[in-house]
Design a protein around this motif. Structure first.
Motif, short mmCIF file in Angstrom:
data_model
loop_
_atom_site.label_atom_id
_atom_site.label_comp_id
_atom_site.label_asym_id
_atom_site.label_seq_id
_atom_site.Cartn_x
_atom_site.Cartn_y
_atom_site.Cartn_z
N HIS A 160 2.56 1.70 -3.32
CA HIS A 160 1.63 2.25 -4.31
C HIS A 160 1.47 3.76 -4.14
O HIS A 160 1.51 4.51 -5.13
CB HIS A 160 0.27 1.56 -4.16
CG HIS A 160 -0.86 2.30 -4.82
ND1 HIS A 160 -1.03 2.34 -6.18
CD2 HIS A 160 -1.87 3.05 -4.28
CE1 HIS A 160 -2.09 3.08 -6.47
NE2 HIS A 160 -2.62 3.52 -5.34
N GLN A 182 -9.80 5.29 1.88
CA GLN A 182 -9.59 3.90 2.28
C GLN A 182 -10.40 3.55 3.53
O GLN A 182 -10.96 2.44 3.64
CB GLN A 182 -8.10 3.66 2.54
CG GLN A 182 -7.22 3.85 1.32
CD GLN A 182 -7.70 3.05 0.12
OE1 GLN A 182 -7.90 1.83 0.20
NE2 GLN A 182 -7.88 3.71 -1.01
N GLU A 201 0.82 -1.20 0.00
CA GLU A 201 0.00 0.00 0.00
C GLU A 201 0.86 1.26 0.00
O GLU A 201 0.63 2.19 -0.79
CB GLU A 201 -0.93 -0.01 1.21
CG GLU A 201 -1.97 1.10 1.20
CD GLU A 201 -3.03 0.89 2.26
OE1 GLU A 201 -4.16 1.34 2.04
OE2 GLU A 201 -2.74 0.28 3.31
#
Length: 384
Positions: free
Chosen positions: A105, A204, A102
């Motif tokens: 990214h 998120q 994560e």
């Protein structure tokens, strides 16, 4: 056919039962020894339509908010908890640091967005922000600029867009990040995720909460908003954009129908007043990575979309560092194409003493209730 019988006088129609007021709760601080760490250094608030919904969502909201705050915190290490975050990456000294997929990214996207915005947003502003940060305040205090030599030294550690891939070395196969020395930087390059972390995190966290199928809104520091309404239910969420001339009032309200993301940047939340020969000048926290100083072309920028909170936050930051309307429109087009998404937008240009023009896209303007437009908005201009 409806048949009525009997001799009693018809009962009056019952009045609609008013909705219960919304329920609010803020994320709790992170306590560590004798230190209190406020997540993202701001108030992250959850809004639900009932206490029952709040009881259901808040534990997950708190857990997720704490996690993302630790992941993006560049001032504290949480390695002892198994979290390798931005802090560890900034300490790499050229050594590859293994990070979760994560964070890998997010850093990769931040590098790409730094390139696409031509450096108007830049992930590597950490050193520059540190030179200015202790002068900013939530209130209009008078201050002087940092010494020019300190600004120029820190500016040397802001990596030019064309050099980013040489300085921030990403190894996707091994999920590692290394920050290499930069020739113009006399210390080390420092990543700062502040301009995108709240937008990414609020989206998120929203995705995690959506599994419970109840309406909610996440307000991350009044700058990154994520609203959700389950399918089959209708709920408009109203976001008030703070008035830079009268902070207890709004410049305008914006309506998010059902589900969506909203991001805004302004010059009145963390700033100081610099007295110049031409009068007071606002020195705000959105620093131009090319000049090292804040820009004053606009006072507020907001965007709305249905996804990619990280890109939305980056865009509002970059718009502040873009001088002309034509360049702003081009920037919006470039990031819309990159994200394969529709972005609705507005910005506020000051044109006189406590007066200005609100420029916006057609779809954005349609979501602004006419009665909410402040007297400080002398003119509205919808730009195709």
């Amino acid at each position: 056919m409806l048949c009525l019988s009997g001799c009693r006088t018809a009962e009056p129609e019952p009045k609609p039962v008013p909705e219960d007021p919304p329920v609010y709760a803020s994320a709790e601080a992170i306590l560590r020894e004798d230190e209190v760490i406020v997540p993202f250094n701001t108030t992250i608030r959850l809004e639900t339509l009932s206490q029952e919904d709040m009881d259901l969502l808040f534990p997950v909201f708190q857990e997720q908010t704490t996690y993302y705050s630790k992941l993006f915190d560049r001032y504290h290490s949480f390695a002892e908890e198994g979290i390798t975050g931005i802090y560890e990456v900034n300490q790499s000294n050229g050594t590859p640091v293994h990070v979760c997929s994560e964070l890998f990214h997010v850093i990769r996207e931040a590098v790409r967005l730094s390139e696409l915005t031509g450096g108007r947003y830049n992930l590597t502003v950490g050193r520059l922000y540190d030179v200015w940060s202790d002068r900013f305040s939530p209130f209009p205090m008078e201050q002087e600029d940092p010494p020019e030599e300190e600004i120029q030294s820190a500016l040397g550690c802001v990596v030019k867009p064309e050099d980013l891939n040489d300085v921030i070395v990403l190894d996707e196969e091994n999920s590692t990040v290394a920050i290499m020395p930069y020739s113009s930087c006399d210390t080390s390059v420092v990543l700062d995720a502040g301009a995108l972390a709240k937008g990414y995190a609020s989206e998120q966290i929203s995705l995690a909460l959506q599994e419970y199928e109840v309406p909610f809104l996440i307000n991350a520091g009044s700058s990154s908003i994520s609203a959700y309404t389950p399918p089959g239910r209708n709920k408009n969420w109203y976001v008030g954009i703070r008035n830079p001339y009268a902070r207890v009032y709004t410049l305008y309200d914006y309506t998010i129908p059902d589900t969506g993301l909203f991001s805004t940047s302004g010059d009145d939340s963390s700033y100081f007043i610099l007295n110049t020969e031409d009068g007071p000048l606002i020195r705000h926290h959105i620093l131009n990575p090319s000049t090292g100083y804040p820009e004053n072309s606009i006072r507020m920028a907001s965007v709305s979309s249905d996804r990619n909170g990280m890109l939305c936050d980056v865009l509002t930051t970059a718009l502040f560092n873009t001088e002309s309307r034509e360049e702003r429109l081009q920037l919006i087009s470039v990031l819309s194409d990159y994200g394969s998404m529709d972005i609705e937008w507005s910005w506020f240009e000051e044109t006189g003493e406590e007066q200005g023009t609100l420029c916006s896209s057609q779809a954005f303007f349609e979501q602004i209730p006419a009665e909410s437009i402040s007297e400080n908005i002398a003119e509205t201009e919808v730009i195709p």
